[in-house]
Design a protein around this motif. Sequence first.
Motif, mmCIF file in Angstrom:
data_model
loop_
_atom_site.group_PDB
_atom_site.id
_atom_site.type_symbol
_atom_site.label_atom_id
_atom_site.label_comp_id
_atom_site.label_asym_id
_atom_site.label_seq_id
_atom_site.Cartn_x
_atom_site.Cartn_y
_atom_site.Cartn_z
ATOM 1 N N VAL A 1 67.654 52.046 16.644
ATOM 2 C CA VAL A 1 67.044 50.707 16.704
ATOM 3 C C VAL A 1 68.159 49.676 16.891
ATOM 4 O O VAL A 1 68.925 49.394 15.979
ATOM 5 C CB VAL A 1 66.221 50.433 15.433
ATOM 6 N N SER A 2 68.222 49.136 18.103
ATOM 7 C CA SER A 2 69.370 48.297 18.482
ATOM 8 C C SER A 2 69.083 46.805 18.388
ATOM 9 O O SER A 2 69.910 45.989 18.790
ATOM 10 C CB SER A 2 69.822 48.667 19.897
ATOM 11 N N LYS A 3 67.924 46.430 17.846
ATOM 12 C CA LYS A 3 67.654 44.989 17.678
ATOM 13 C C LYS A 3 68.768 44.369 16.837
ATOM 14 O O LYS A 3 69.222 44.978 15.856
ATOM 15 C CB LYS A 3 66.297 44.776 17.008
ATOM 16 N N GLY A 4 69.200 43.183 17.225
ATOM 17 C CA GLY A 4 70.252 42.529 16.464
ATOM 18 C C GLY A 4 71.650 42.985 16.815
ATOM 19 O O GLY A 4 72.617 42.519 16.230
ATOM 20 N N HIS A 5 71.753 43.918 17.781
ATOM 21 C CA HIS A 5 73.072 44.404 18.189
ATOM 22 C C HIS A 5 73.178 44.340 19.704
ATOM 23 O O HIS A 5 72.177 44.460 20.409
ATOM 24 C CB HIS A 5 73.291 45.808 17.654
ATOM 25 N N ASP A 6 74.364 44.156 20.187
ATOM 26 C CA ASP A 6 74.510 43.825 21.604
ATOM 27 C C ASP A 6 74.547 45.059 22.520
ATOM 28 O O ASP A 6 74.560 46.201 22.063
ATOM 29 C CB ASP A 6 75.719 42.917 21.821
ATOM 30 N N ALA A 7 74.555 44.765 23.820
ATOM 31 C CA ALA A 7 74.523 45.838 24.811
ATOM 32 C C ALA A 7 75.731 46.756 24.679
ATOM 33 O O ALA A 7 75.622 47.964 24.914
ATOM 34 C CB ALA A 7 74.442 45.243 26.220
ATOM 35 N N ALA A 8 76.872 46.202 24.282
ATOM 36 C CA ALA A 8 78.064 47.045 24.158
ATOM 37 C C ALA A 8 77.881 48.108 23.081
ATOM 38 O O ALA A 8 78.330 49.247 23.230
ATOM 39 C CB ALA A 8 79.283 46.170 23.847
ATOM 40 N N ALA A 9 77.197 47.746 22.014
ATOM 41 C CA ALA A 9 76.960 48.721 20.948
ATOM 42 C C ALA A 9 76.020 49.823 21.442
ATOM 43 O O ALA A 9 76.214 51.001 21.140
ATOM 44 C CB ALA A 9 76.384 48.023 19.718
ATOM 45 N N VAL A 10 75.011 49.432 22.216
ATOM 46 C CA VAL A 10 74.093 50.439 22.780
ATOM 47 C C VAL A 10 74.854 51.366 23.724
ATOM 48 O O VAL A 10 74.717 52.592 23.680
ATOM 49 C CB VAL A 10 72.937 49.753 23.537
ATOM 50 N N ARG A 11 75.680 50.760 24.557
ATOM 51 C CA ARG A 11 76.448 51.552 25.512
ATOM 52 C C ARG A 11 77.345 52.561 24.789
ATOM 53 O O ARG A 11 77.443 53.733 25.164
ATOM 54 C CB ARG A 11 77.299 50.611 26.375
ATOM 55 N N ALA A 12 77.960 52.100 23.715
ATOM 56 C CA ALA A 12 78.848 52.990 22.957
ATOM 57 C C ALA A 12 78.061 54.163 22.365
ATOM 58 O O ALA A 12 78.518 55.315 22.399
ATOM 59 C CB ALA A 12 79.552 52.205 21.850
ATOM 60 N N LEU A 13 76.885 53.881 21.854
ATOM 61 C CA LEU A 13 76.074 54.952 21.268
ATOM 62 C C LEU A 13 75.537 55.885 22.358
ATOM 63 O O LEU A 13 75.462 57.097 22.174
ATOM 64 C CB LEU A 13 74.920 54.333 20.468
ATOM 65 N N ALA A 14 75.208 55.313 23.498
ATOM 66 C CA ALA A 14 74.741 56.143 24.618
ATOM 67 C C ALA A 14 75.850 57.105 25.055
ATOM 68 O O ALA A 14 75.588 58.268 25.375
ATOM 69 C CB ALA A 14 74.304 55.258 25.780
ATOM 70 N N GLN A 15 77.077 56.616 25.050
ATOM 71 C CA GLN A 15 78.197 57.490 25.429
ATOM 72 C C GLN A 15 78.382 58.630 24.439
ATOM 73 O O GLN A 15 78.955 59.663 24.771
ATOM 74 C CB GLN A 15 79.489 56.674 25.552
ATOM 75 N N LEU A 16 77.883 58.436 23.231
ATOM 76 C CA LEU A 16 77.972 59.493 22.219
ATOM 77 C C LEU A 16 76.751 60.412 22.276
ATOM 78 O O LEU A 16 76.565 61.264 21.422
ATOM 79 C CB LEU A 16 78.099 58.865 20.830
ATOM 80 N N GLY A 17 75.883 60.198 23.248
ATOM 81 C CA GLY A 17 74.794 61.136 23.469
ATOM 82 C C GLY A 17 73.421 60.689 23.002
ATOM 83 O O GLY A 17 72.457 61.449 23.099
ATOM 84 N N VAL A 18 73.289 59.465 22.486
ATOM 85 C CA VAL A 18 71.966 58.995 22.062
ATOM 86 C C VAL A 18 71.202 58.494 23.287
ATOM 87 O O VAL A 18 71.758 57.758 24.110
ATOM 88 C CB VAL A 18 72.095 57.872 21.009
ATOM 89 N N GLU A 19 69.949 58.915 23.420
ATOM 90 C CA GLU A 19 69.143 58.557 24.595
ATOM 91 C C GLU A 19 68.042 57.558 24.289
ATOM 92 O O GLU A 19 67.576 56.834 25.159
ATOM 93 C CB GLU A 19 68.379 59.788 25.115
ATOM 94 N N HIS A 20 67.558 57.574 23.068
ATOM 95 C CA HIS A 20 66.382 56.769 22.720
ATOM 96 C C HIS A 20 66.804 55.537 21.935
ATOM 97 O O HIS A 20 67.502 55.654 20.918
ATOM 98 C CB HIS A 20 65.400 57.593 21.879
ATOM 99 N N PHE A 21 66.353 54.381 22.423
ATOM 100 C CA PHE A 21 66.694 53.118 21.765
ATOM 101 C C PHE A 21 65.428 52.306 21.536
ATOM 102 O O PHE A 21 64.509 52.324 22.365
ATOM 103 C CB PHE A 21 67.694 52.329 22.613
ATOM 104 N N GLY A 22 65.414 51.565 20.427
ATOM 105 C CA GLY A 22 64.239 50.773 20.076
ATOM 106 C C GLY A 22 64.573 49.301 19.944
ATOM 107 O O GLY A 22 65.619 48.936 19.402
ATOM 108 N N GLU A 23 63.667 48.463 20.428
ATOM 109 C CA GLU A 23 63.813 47.009 20.326
ATOM 110 C C GLU A 23 62.508 46.417 19.804
ATOM 111 O O GLU A 23 61.414 46.933 20.074
ATOM 112 C CB GLU A 23 64.121 46.407 21.699
ATOM 113 N N SER A 24 62.636 45.284 19.091
ATOM 114 C CA SER A 24 61.465 44.645 18.486
ATOM 115 C C SER A 24 61.168 43.264 19.043
ATOM 116 O O SER A 24 60.078 42.744 18.809
ATOM 117 C CB SER A 24 61.667 44.464 16.981
#
Length: 245
Positions: free
Chosen positions: A44-67
């Motif tokens: 759940v990436s609400k409240g966190h920026d695109a760079a944080a999502v990108r970093a987690l995606a690079q670690l293999g996470v595929e599913h992200f949630g926004e509110s």
Amino acid sequence: MLIGPQNSAVADNLPARLRAVRARIATAARAAGRNEDSVTLLAVSKGHDAAAVRALAQLGVEHFGESYLQEAGPKLDALAGLELCWHYIGRLQANKTRAVAERFAWVHGVDRLRIAERLAAQRPLLAPPLNVCVQVKLAPDATKGGASAAEARVLLAAIASLPRLSLRGLMCMLPEGLNAAQQRARFDAVRGLYAELLREGAALDTLSMGMSGDFEAAIAAGSTLVRIGTALFGARTEALGVNDA
Ligand SMILES: *Cc1c(COP(=O)(O)O)cnc(C)c1O
């Protein structure tokens, strides 16, 4: 007003936080006699920026949630080059369904027919069906939203016959401050309804339950998808969270 995406310095801690969350998921799954692969991690990436999502995606996470749609729009744009699966987990109001239907792969939290009908009508013809979880609330908690068991049955049947939606399962959200036994009782009740629906022949495969403060109880009760923000990204700046109207 809107939750402001936070500094990407968050990204520095992500590998360790992700390892810790994955380990807790695996431990909870094994304790319940389940395979850890039976639990999908939705970050759940609400409240966190695109760079944080990108970093987690690079670690293999595929599913992200926004509110919050106002926050999610620019973030999805910034990350359009990545093959991510975006889940809308916020409150669904009728005037926001179009953006959800157009931009997300999943929506958790459908609890009224009118919303489902709008999503079906607004889902682009060329997009794959929108995956839908019906939100239920089986205890008299002060949480917002959620259908009763009886309402959920009616809604599930209606959604199954709507075009461009793919009915996947049930979602629930517990209030904060419950002890482990109270969490477990609520999750067990939702799991009970889910199991009953499966026995009756419903084609469901997703039980979306568990957040940072209660995901172990949710996995013990049979959750197949946990929605985790804080335990992965650290604390959000709360109190800003007017649900963008
Ligand atoms: C914010 C949110 C989450 C994640 O909450 P955390 O406690 O930060 O893990 C999960 N589900 C829904 C519906 C949310 O709104």
